[in-house]
Design an enzyme around this catalytic site. Structure first.
Site, PDB file in Angstrom:
ATOM      1  N   HIS A  69      54.652  16.969  61.367  1.00 55.08           N
ATOM      2  CA  HIS A  69      55.500  16.120  62.216  1.00 55.08           C
ATOM      3  C   HIS A  69      56.752  15.610  61.476  1.00 55.08           C
ATOM      4  CE1 HIS A  69      52.569  16.337  65.274  1.00 55.08           C
ATOM      5  NE2 HIS A  69      51.856  15.267  64.997  1.00 55.08           N
ATOM      6  N   LEU A 123      55.016  24.929  64.618  1.00 54.43           N
ATOM      7  CA  LEU A 123      55.716  23.949  65.452  1.00 54.43           C
ATOM      8  C   LEU A 123      54.657  23.212  66.249  1.00 54.43           C
ATOM      9  CD1 LEU A 123      58.707  26.085  66.850  1.00 54.43           C
ATOM     10  CD2 LEU A 123      58.795  24.348  65.051  1.00 54.43           C
ATOM     11  N   ASP A 124      54.911  21.933  66.545  1.00 54.12           N
ATOM     12  CA  ASP A 124      53.977  21.164  67.371  1.00 54.12           C
ATOM     13  C   ASP A 124      53.887  21.796  68.754  1.00 54.12           C
ATOM     14  OD1 ASP A 124      53.847  19.391  65.266  1.00 54.12           O
ATOM     15  OD2 ASP A 124      55.382  18.055  66.109  1.00 54.12           O
ATOM     16  N   GLN A 125      52.813  21.503  69.467  1.00 51.75           N
ATOM     17  CA  GLN A 125      52.652  22.129  70.792  1.00 51.75           C
ATOM     18  C   GLN A 125      53.810  21.779  71.723  1.00 51.75           C
ATOM     19  OE1 GLN A 125      52.036  20.792  73.924  1.00 51.75           O
ATOM     20  NE2 GLN A 125      51.697  18.657  73.345  1.00 51.75           N
ATOM     21  N   LYS A 177      59.778  14.263  63.643  1.00 48.66           N
ATOM     22  CA  LYS A 177      59.398  13.094  64.449  1.00 48.66           C
ATOM     23  C   LYS A 177      59.173  11.875  63.545  1.00 48.66           C
ATOM     24  CE  LYS A 177      57.224  15.956  67.982  1.00 48.66           C
ATOM     25  NZ  LYS A 177      55.980  16.590  68.378  1.00 48.66           N
TER      26      LYS A 177
END
Ligand code: URA
Length: 235
Positions: A186, A103-105, A189
Site C-alpha cells: 500500500h 497492485l491492490d485489488q 496510499k
C-alpha cells in the site's frame, strides 16, 4: 525443437497432453496441419502455429502488459475477488507467468507479467530502484505542503525510515501524479495518508520508460516487444 516440446514450453499441457493434441490433428504450423509430435521445427525464425484454430507464436520467454481493471487480485489464489490470471489465456498460467510486483485489488493500470525469473526479480528488487508513476485521485484538495512532504519523505506507519517520492505533481486539485521507486505494501496510499490526504482511486500509468499503451482497454493484455522491453529499462 520437436512439436511436442514446443507446445509444452508454451503452456499447452503436460508432455503427454501435448503429444495427444498434435496426434489428434489439432495443430497447424505455419498454416500446414502437422500430426507428428516428433516433427522438428527450427526456432531460428519466428514460429507461428495454431491450436484448435487459435493462433500462437513461439516465445522462449513471455513478457506482457495488462491493463488491470479494479476488482481483480494479483494472487493466483485470490481471497475475495477474481484473479488477474482470469484475464489471460490459460497457457500463460500453465507456463508459469507471474505478476511483476502487485497492485491492490482496487488499483487499475499497468501490470507486467512474465515467466522470466530474472526479469521479475530485476523489476521487483528494491535495489534496482525502477520508478513507477501513479495517478492518485485524492479525497481532499492537494496543497503545497502535502506535495513537499511527499518529496521530502514521510514516515509510514510501522517503518523506521521515511519514504520519499521521486516527484509529486498536482495535475488537478484532486489529482496527484506520484513517482516512487519503492514497492512497499500500500505504498502510495500510505504515503498520501502520511502527508495528510487520502487516496480514493489509484492508477499506475508507467514503469521505467514504458507507459501503459493508450490503446490497451481495461482488462486487455499485450505482448511486449524488444523496443518496449528496452523502454522499460530506461528510467
Ligand atoms: N501503492 C498502493 O498503495 N497500492 C498499489 O496498488 C500500488 C502502489
Amino acid at each position: 525443437m520437436d512439436l511436442e516440446r514446443i507446445l509444452f514450453s508454451q503452456g499447452f499441457g503436460t508432455r503427454r497432453q501435448c503429444r495427444g493434441i498434435v496426434a489428434d490433428a489439432r495443430v497447424r504450423v505455419a498454416g500446414a496441419l502437422c500430426t507428428d509430435p516428433d516433427a522438428d521445427f527450427p526456432l531460428t525464425a519466428p514460429l507461428d502455429f495454431e491450436v484448435d484454430g487459435q493462433p500462437w507464436r513461439y516465445r522462449e520467454k513471455a513478457y506482457l502488459a495488462l491493463n488491470k481493471p479494479a476488482g481483480y487480485e494479483c494472487s493466483r489464489d485470490p481471497q475475495h475477488h477474481l484473479s488477474v490470471f482470469h484475464l489471460l489465456p490459460p497457457q500463460l498460467t500453465t507456463r508459469g507467468v507471474q505478476c511483476v510486483g502487485r497492485l491492490d485489488q482496487d488499483t487499475t493500470g499497468l501490470l507486467l507479467l512474465s515467466d522470466d525469473g530474472a526479469f521479475v526479480y530485476a523489476f521487483t528488487s528494491p535495489k534496482r530502484k525502477v520508478p513507477k508513476v501513479y495517478l492518485a485521485t485524492t479525497r481532499h484538495p492537494l496543497d503545497e505542503a502535502q506535495l513537499a512532504a511527499l518529496v521530502e519523505g514521510v514516515l509510514l506507519h510501522g517503518e523506521s525510515k521515511p519514504s520519499a517520492a521521486l516527484a509529486a505533481v498536482r495535475r488537478d486539485d484532486h489529482l496527484l501524479e506520484l513517482s516512487v521507486v519503492e514497492g512497499k505494501y500500500h505504498q502510495v496510499k500510505r504515503m498520501v495518508a502520511a502527508a495528510g490526504n487520502r487516496v480514493e482511486k489509484l492508477h499506475r500509468e508507467r514503469i521505467g520508460g514504458f507507459a501503459l499503451p493508450a490503446t490497451l482497454a481495461a482488462g486487455a493484455w499485450c505482448w511486449l516487444d524488444e523496443a518496449e522491453l528496452a523502454a522499460l529499462r530506461r528510467e
